[in-house]
Design an enzyme around this catalytic site. Structure first.
Site, PDB file in Angstrom:
ATOM      1  N   ASN A 150       0.869  -1.177   0.000  1.00 24.40           N
ATOM      2  CA  ASN A 150       0.000   0.000   0.000  1.00 24.40           C
ATOM      3  C   ASN A 150       0.906   1.227   0.000  1.00 24.40           C
ATOM      4  O   ASN A 150       1.472   1.580   1.030  1.00 24.40           O
ATOM      5  CB  ASN A 150      -0.887  -0.032   1.255  1.00 24.40           C
ATOM      6  CG  ASN A 150      -1.684   1.251   1.445  1.00 24.40           C
ATOM      7  OD1 ASN A 150      -1.808   2.060   0.515  1.00 24.40           O
ATOM      8  ND2 ASN A 150      -2.222   1.453   2.642  1.00 24.40           N
ATOM      9  N   LYS A 204       0.158   4.235  -0.289  1.00 28.37           N
ATOM     10  CA  LYS A 204      -0.498   5.431   0.295  1.00 28.37           C
ATOM     11  C   LYS A 204      -0.268   6.645  -0.595  1.00 28.37           C
ATOM     12  O   LYS A 204      -0.183   6.507  -1.814  1.00 28.37           O
ATOM     13  CB  LYS A 204       0.006   5.657   1.724  1.00 28.37           C
ATOM     14  CG  LYS A 204      -0.046   4.408   2.584  1.00 28.37           C
ATOM     15  CD  LYS A 204       0.098   4.702   4.046  1.00 28.37           C
ATOM     16  CE  LYS A 204       0.174   3.395   4.810  1.00 28.37           C
ATOM     17  NZ  LYS A 204       0.127   3.575   6.237  1.00 28.37           N
ATOM     18  N   HIS A 207      -9.446   1.002   4.891  1.00 24.14           N
ATOM     19  CA  HIS A 207      -8.167   1.174   5.596  1.00 24.14           C
ATOM     20  C   HIS A 207      -8.381   2.114   6.785  1.00 24.14           C
ATOM     21  O   HIS A 207      -9.189   3.043   6.715  1.00 24.14           O
ATOM     22  CB  HIS A 207      -7.127   1.759   4.633  1.00 24.14           C
ATOM     23  CG  HIS A 207      -5.743   1.737   5.190  1.00 24.14           C
ATOM     24  ND1 HIS A 207      -5.303   2.687   6.078  1.00 24.14           N
ATOM     25  CD2 HIS A 207      -4.715   0.868   5.013  1.00 24.14           C
ATOM     26  CE1 HIS A 207      -4.047   2.397   6.419  1.00 24.14           C
ATOM     27  NE2 HIS A 207      -3.671   1.310   5.779  1.00 24.14           N
ATOM     28  N   GLU A 264      -6.790   4.515   7.862  1.00 22.40           N
ATOM     29  CA  GLU A 264      -6.615   5.948   7.558  1.00 22.40           C
ATOM     30  C   GLU A 264      -7.861   6.506   6.885  1.00 22.40           C
ATOM     31  O   GLU A 264      -8.195   7.683   7.063  1.00 22.40           O
ATOM     32  CB  GLU A 264      -5.360   6.137   6.691  1.00 22.40           C
ATOM     33  CG  GLU A 264      -4.099   5.933   7.521  1.00 22.40           C
ATOM     34  CD  GLU A 264      -2.906   5.398   6.741  1.00 22.40           C
ATOM     35  OE1 GLU A 264      -2.887   5.468   5.501  1.00 22.40           O
ATOM     36  OE2 GLU A 264      -1.971   4.894   7.399  1.00 22.40           O
ATOM     37  N   GLU A 316      -5.394  -5.127  10.683  1.00 25.10           N
ATOM     38  CA  GLU A 316      -4.394  -4.084  10.882  1.00 25.10           C
ATOM     39  C   GLU A 316      -4.683  -3.342  12.187  1.00 25.10           C
ATOM     40  O   GLU A 316      -5.502  -2.404  12.200  1.00 25.10           O
ATOM     41  CB  GLU A 316      -4.445  -3.090   9.721  1.00 25.10           C
ATOM     42  CG  GLU A 316      -4.158  -3.707   8.374  1.00 25.10           C
ATOM     43  CD  GLU A 316      -3.560  -2.681   7.436  1.00 25.10           C
ATOM     44  OE1 GLU A 316      -2.413  -2.877   7.034  1.00 25.10           O
ATOM     45  OE2 GLU A 316      -4.215  -1.674   7.150  1.00 25.10           O
ATOM     46  N   GLY A 368       2.376   2.143  10.717  1.00 27.20           N
ATOM     47  CA  GLY A 368       3.303   3.256  10.539  1.00 27.20           C
ATOM     48  C   GLY A 368       3.992   3.692  11.820  1.00 27.20           C
ATOM     49  O   GLY A 368       4.628   4.745  11.859  1.00 27.20           O
ATOM     50  N   SER A 377       3.440  -2.278  10.425  1.00 17.98           N
ATOM     51  CA  SER A 377       4.898  -2.301  10.587  1.00 17.98           C
ATOM     52  C   SER A 377       5.515  -3.663  10.274  1.00 17.98           C
ATOM     53  O   SER A 377       6.421  -4.110  10.976  1.00 17.98           O
ATOM     54  CB  SER A 377       5.282  -1.819  11.988  1.00 17.98           C
ATOM     55  OG  SER A 377       4.826  -0.485  12.187  1.00 17.98           O
TER      56      SER A 377
HETATM   57  C1  PEP Z   1      -0.733  -0.022   5.989  1.00 15.83           C
HETATM   58  O1  PEP Z   1      -0.710   1.073   5.481  1.00 15.83           O
HETATM   59  O2  PEP Z   1      -1.662  -0.765   5.727  1.00 15.83           O
HETATM   60  C2  PEP Z   1       0.356  -0.403   6.888  1.00 15.83           C
HETATM   61  C3  PEP Z   1       0.271  -1.551   7.498  1.00 15.83           C
HETATM   62  O3  PEP Z   1       1.399   0.477   7.042  1.00 15.83           O
HETATM   63  P1  PEP Z   1       2.829   0.160   7.725  1.00 15.83           P
HETATM   64  O4  PEP Z   1       3.335  -1.108   7.097  1.00 15.83           O
HETATM   65  O5  PEP Z   1       3.684   1.355   7.368  1.00 15.83           O
HETATM   66  O6  PEP Z   1       2.605   0.025   9.178  1.00 15.83           O
END
Ligand code: PEP
Length: 251
Positions: free
Chosen positions: A9, A11, A95, A97, A167, A173, A213
């Site tokens: 992803n 973003k 997601h 976000e 998630e 992040g 992460s």
């Molecule tokens: C994500 O954006 O779905 C995500 C898991 O980000 P990150 O790997 O940076 O934590």
């Protein structure tokens, strides 16, 4: 039994030229990988660029969101058919976000999931709790709501076609990964819900990705857990080296 699926992803990162370079490097380094499904989810404006780069590879294209209506007076939105038209096979829905900054709810997630399936796109349906929710002991309540309401009204055959991404919001992040045991506990709970919603055969066939992460140094132990079938990756998907080592977690 379930083919692992690793999705990047990107973003709000990478213009077309940058996306082209990144996708080219990933294609070059993953040609030998046949047993893992790989999906790249760039920004809308780079979808066509990435579609061109991955055309003759095993890599698939995904979008980061979509609207549930097909067309009309919905300024700024993109439909499932337009994503298909540019070569997408996947779309991330709900997601955290989007939930946090753009007011997605389980109801809008549900509409988008249905519209994606109708168009023949595979939705990657994101679920997960915040830190205060975890600390209050509400993980199963929150994730249960996300799953049950996000997938409300779907037939077993429709559920067969989705991917779920667990998630935990506190791990996205932040550099804080859920331990493999924490992740597996929630994945097992999601699996139980899928079995209840769609029956044994379908419930066992749906892939559940972990996201939060994920990095080259923790992917192997996460992927070793029985109900973790892949990863949805933000930060580590933006560099070819780290993303490629995630895709090659098995070697
Ligand atoms: C994500 O954006 O779905 C995500 C898991 O980000 P990150 O790997 O940076 O934590």
């Amino acid at each position: 039994m379930r083919t692992p699926i690793i999705a990047g992803n990107w973003k709000l990162n990478k213009n077309r030229a940058e996306a082209q370079v990144l996708a080219q490097a990933i294609v070059a380094e993953t040609q030998s990988v046949k047993d893992v499904e790989v999906v790249l989810c760039p920004v809308y404006t780079a979808l066509e660029t990435v579609a061109t780069v991955i055309r003759n590879s095993n890599i698939k294209l995904g979008a980061q969101d979509m609207f549930w209506e097909a067309s009309g007076a919905f300024t700024g939105e993109v439909s499932s058919d337009l994503l298909k038209d540019v070569g997408c096979q996947y779309v991330i829905i709900g997601h955290s976000e989007r939930r946090q900054y753009f007011f997605e709810t389980n109801e809008t997630v549900n509409k988008k999931v249905k519209a994606a399936l109708t168009a023949g796109l595979t939705p990657i349906v994101c679920v997960g709790e915040t830190l205060p929710e975890r600390e209050a002991g509400q993980v199963e309540a929150v994730v249960g709501n996300h799953v049950k309401n996000g997938l409300a009204g779907l037939s077993s055959e429709e559920i067969r076609k989705i991917v779920v991404a667990y998630e935990p919001v506190w791990a996205i992040g932040t550099g804080k990964t859920a331990t493999p045991e924490q992740a597996q506990d929630v994945h097992q709970y999601i699996r139980k819900l899928l079995l209840e919603l769609a029956g044994e055969e379908v419930g066992n066939s749906v892939r559940i990705q972990y996201g939060g992460s994920v990095k080259p140094d923790n992917v192997k132990e996460l992927m070793a857990k029985p109900d973790i079938d892949g990863a949805l990756v933000g930060g580590a998907s933006l560099k070819p080296d780290s993303f490629v080592s995630l895709v090659k977690f098995n070697s």
